[in-house]
Write a protein that holds these residues in place. Structure first.
Motif, PDB file in Angstrom:
ATOM      1  N   ALA A  29     -30.663  24.478  36.458  1.00  0.00           N
ATOM      2  CA  ALA A  29     -32.125  24.369  36.574  1.00  0.00           C
ATOM      3  C   ALA A  29     -32.585  22.966  36.227  1.00  0.00           C
ATOM      4  O   ALA A  29     -33.485  22.408  36.866  1.00  0.00           O
ATOM      5  CB  ALA A  29     -32.802  25.395  35.670  1.00  0.00           C
ATOM      6  N   LYS A  30     -31.962  22.371  35.218  1.00  0.00           N
ATOM      7  CA  LYS A  30     -32.268  20.986  34.844  1.00  0.00           C
ATOM      8  C   LYS A  30     -31.936  20.035  35.995  1.00  0.00           C
ATOM      9  O   LYS A  30     -32.707  19.121  36.306  1.00  0.00           O
ATOM     10  CB  LYS A  30     -31.469  20.610  33.600  1.00  0.00           C
ATOM     11  CG  LYS A  30     -31.315  19.116  33.349  1.00  0.00           C
ATOM     12  CD  LYS A  30     -32.383  18.567  32.467  1.00  0.00           C
ATOM     13  CE  LYS A  30     -32.142  17.111  32.121  1.00  0.00           C
ATOM     14  NZ  LYS A  30     -33.100  16.589  31.183  1.00  0.00           N
ATOM     15  N   LYS A  31     -30.799  20.243  36.637  1.00  0.00           N
ATOM     16  CA  LYS A  31     -30.404  19.376  37.739  1.00  0.00           C
ATOM     17  C   LYS A  31     -31.384  19.478  38.898  1.00  0.00           C
ATOM     18  O   LYS A  31     -31.739  18.465  39.525  1.00  0.00           O
ATOM     19  CB  LYS A  31     -28.990  19.718  38.199  1.00  0.00           C
ATOM     20  CG  LYS A  31     -27.904  19.319  37.206  1.00  0.00           C
ATOM     21  CD  LYS A  31     -26.511  19.490  37.787  1.00  0.00           C
ATOM     22  CE  LYS A  31     -25.453  18.932  36.847  1.00  0.00           C
ATOM     23  NZ  LYS A  31     -24.100  18.953  37.427  1.00  0.00           N
ATOM     24  N   THR A 177     -40.805  24.289  30.585  1.00  0.00           N
ATOM     25  CA  THR A 177     -40.436  23.697  31.861  1.00  0.00           C
ATOM     26  C   THR A 177     -38.928  23.833  32.045  1.00  0.00           C
ATOM     27  O   THR A 177     -38.218  24.307  31.150  1.00  0.00           O
ATOM     28  CB  THR A 177     -40.799  22.197  31.924  1.00  0.00           C
ATOM     29  OG1 THR A 177     -39.884  21.472  31.083  1.00  0.00           O
ATOM     30  CG2 THR A 177     -42.222  21.938  31.455  1.00  0.00           C
ATOM     31  N   ASP A 178     -38.445  23.350  33.185  1.00  0.00           N
ATOM     32  CA  ASP A 178     -37.004  23.329  33.441  1.00  0.00           C
ATOM     33  C   ASP A 178     -36.373  22.013  32.986  1.00  0.00           C
ATOM     34  O   ASP A 178     -35.215  21.732  33.313  1.00  0.00           O
ATOM     35  CB  ASP A 178     -36.720  23.513  34.944  1.00  0.00           C
ATOM     36  CG  ASP A 178     -36.916  24.951  35.392  1.00  0.00           C
ATOM     37  OD1 ASP A 178     -36.730  25.863  34.561  1.00  0.00           O
ATOM     38  OD2 ASP A 178     -37.253  25.164  36.574  1.00  0.00           O
ATOM     39  N   THR A 183     -34.028  25.882  27.771  1.00  0.00           N
ATOM     40  CA  THR A 183     -35.013  26.874  28.213  1.00  0.00           C
ATOM     41  C   THR A 183     -34.397  27.805  29.253  1.00  0.00           C
ATOM     42  O   THR A 183     -34.673  29.008  29.263  1.00  0.00           O
ATOM     43  CB  THR A 183     -36.275  26.209  28.776  1.00  0.00           C
ATOM     44  OG1 THR A 183     -35.942  25.379  29.899  1.00  0.00           O
ATOM     45  CG2 THR A 183     -36.960  25.368  27.725  1.00  0.00           C
ATOM     46  N   ALA A 184     -33.561  27.264  30.142  1.00  0.00           N
ATOM     47  CA  ALA A 184     -32.904  28.108  31.134  1.00  0.00           C
ATOM     48  C   ALA A 184     -32.015  29.145  30.458  1.00  0.00           C
ATOM     49  O   ALA A 184     -31.880  30.277  30.935  1.00  0.00           O
ATOM     50  CB  ALA A 184     -32.085  27.254  32.095  1.00  0.00           C
ATOM     51  N   LYS A 185     -31.415  28.771  29.340  1.00  0.00           N
ATOM     52  CA  LYS A 185     -30.533  29.697  28.622  1.00  0.00           C
ATOM     53  C   LYS A 185     -31.316  30.729  27.827  1.00  0.00           C
ATOM     54  O   LYS A 185     -30.974  31.919  27.828  1.00  0.00           O
ATOM     55  CB  LYS A 185     -29.620  28.908  27.678  1.00  0.00           C
ATOM     56  CG  LYS A 185     -28.684  29.803  26.858  1.00  0.00           C
ATOM     57  CD  LYS A 185     -27.727  28.987  26.000  1.00  0.00           C
ATOM     58  CE  LYS A 185     -26.795  29.896  25.213  1.00  0.00           C
ATOM     59  NZ  LYS A 185     -25.805  29.135  24.416  1.00  0.00           N
ATOM     60  N   TYR A 186     -32.401  30.285  27.145  1.00  0.00           N
ATOM     61  CA  TYR A 186     -33.050  31.166  26.180  1.00  0.00           C
ATOM     62  C   TYR A 186     -34.289  31.898  26.688  1.00  0.00           C
ATOM     63  O   TYR A 186     -34.624  32.963  26.159  1.00  0.00           O
ATOM     64  CB  TYR A 186     -33.395  30.385  24.913  1.00  0.00           C
ATOM     65  CG  TYR A 186     -32.171  30.119  24.063  1.00  0.00           C
ATOM     66  CD1 TYR A 186     -31.586  31.151  23.321  1.00  0.00           C
ATOM     67  CD2 TYR A 186     -31.578  28.871  24.013  1.00  0.00           C
ATOM     68  CE1 TYR A 186     -30.453  30.928  22.561  1.00  0.00           C
ATOM     69  CE2 TYR A 186     -30.444  28.629  23.253  1.00  0.00           C
ATOM     70  CZ  TYR A 186     -29.892  29.668  22.526  1.00  0.00           C
ATOM     71  OH  TYR A 186     -28.754  29.435  21.784  1.00  0.00           O
TER      72      TYR A 186
END
Length: 250
Positions: A29-31, A177-178, A183-186
């Motif tokens: 998601a970060k990428k 946000t991403d 944040t994507a994990k939790y």
């Protein structure tokens, strides 16, 4: 320092982009967020070493942060792992950022930190050792730091929505946000916990830089509010979130 590499559109799919999470799914998601930001002048540099050290920056007009800092280069994230501490990586990364800003004709550097070292925020002591000064403050502890290249340069400010430090919603609100793989994990875990406990929690994802610039807190990556009042920018683990919900009667 030669041991610095840029992660860009050509290399992002094969490079690691997180400070502490090795989970590829969480980092994806970060990428994808980074790919959206590259056209806005976003840059990501990291140490080419056994360990993690990184800096992210973007022209302040395109920052996912509620600031007025036109003409500055905004440091979005700056982190050096303990294993690489005191080896020159932090200094090298900040120097690279400063040199990039100068080549771009920027007024200087600007970053969001706090009154002291706090989770998920760069250590203000390191910035101030490098010449940064406090340009503005926002409740409850945020500081906008800047390093002007010219003493006559405009002083950056937080936007008024961030200086109020309050959200409109009642109850528990989680904004995120991403930008960070955490944040994507939790976030999915926190959503599951809230559902299981039948807790009324509003999860609001910030999807654009415009939404981020209108956010009620300087730290848009993750912020929690209760009855409109900012609580924390520390990304909750499941255990901490359960403790927080129990404290609020859920």
């Amino acid at each position: 320092m030669e041991n610095l590499i840029e992660v860009n559109g050509d290399t992002i799919d094969r490079e690691h982009v997180c400070c502490a999470i090795s989970d590829k799914k969480s980092a994806q998601a970060k990428k994808e967020w980074m790919k959206r930001c590259f056209p806005d002048g976003y840059q990501f540099w990291k140490a080419n070493a056994q360990g993690k050290a990184l800096i992210e920056f973007v022209p302040a007009e395109n920052a996912w942060a509620p600031i007025h800092a036109d003409g500055y280069l905004f440091i979005d994230c700056f982190w050096v792992a303990g294993s690489l501490a005191k080896k020159g990586y932090g200094t090298a990364l900040l120097k690279l950022c400063s040199e990039t800003a100068a080549k771009m004709g920027k007024k200087g550097l600007v970053a969001i930190s706090a009154d002291k070292k706090r989770p998920f925020l760069s250590d203000p002591a390191f910035y101030k050792k490098g010449g940064f000064r406090t340009a503005d403050i926002a409740p409850p502890f945020f500081e906008l730091l800047h390093l002007p290249f010219d003493e006559n340069a405009d002083i950056p400010k937080f936007r008024e929505n961030a200086k109020r430090g309050t959200a409109a919603q009642q109850g528990v609100t989680v904004c995120y946000t991403d930008h960070c793989p955490w944040t994507a994990k939790y976030i999915p875990l926190l959503e599951k916990i809230a559902e299981e406990r039948k807790a009324s929690v509003c999860f609001q994802k910030i999807n654009t830089k415009e939404e981020a610039q209108d956010a009620p807190s300087p730290f848009t990556t993750f912020s929690v509010y209760y009855n409109g009042i900012f609580v924390t920018n520390e990304i909750f683990s499941g255990k901490k979130f359960i403790g927080f919900l129990e404290e609020k009667g859920f």
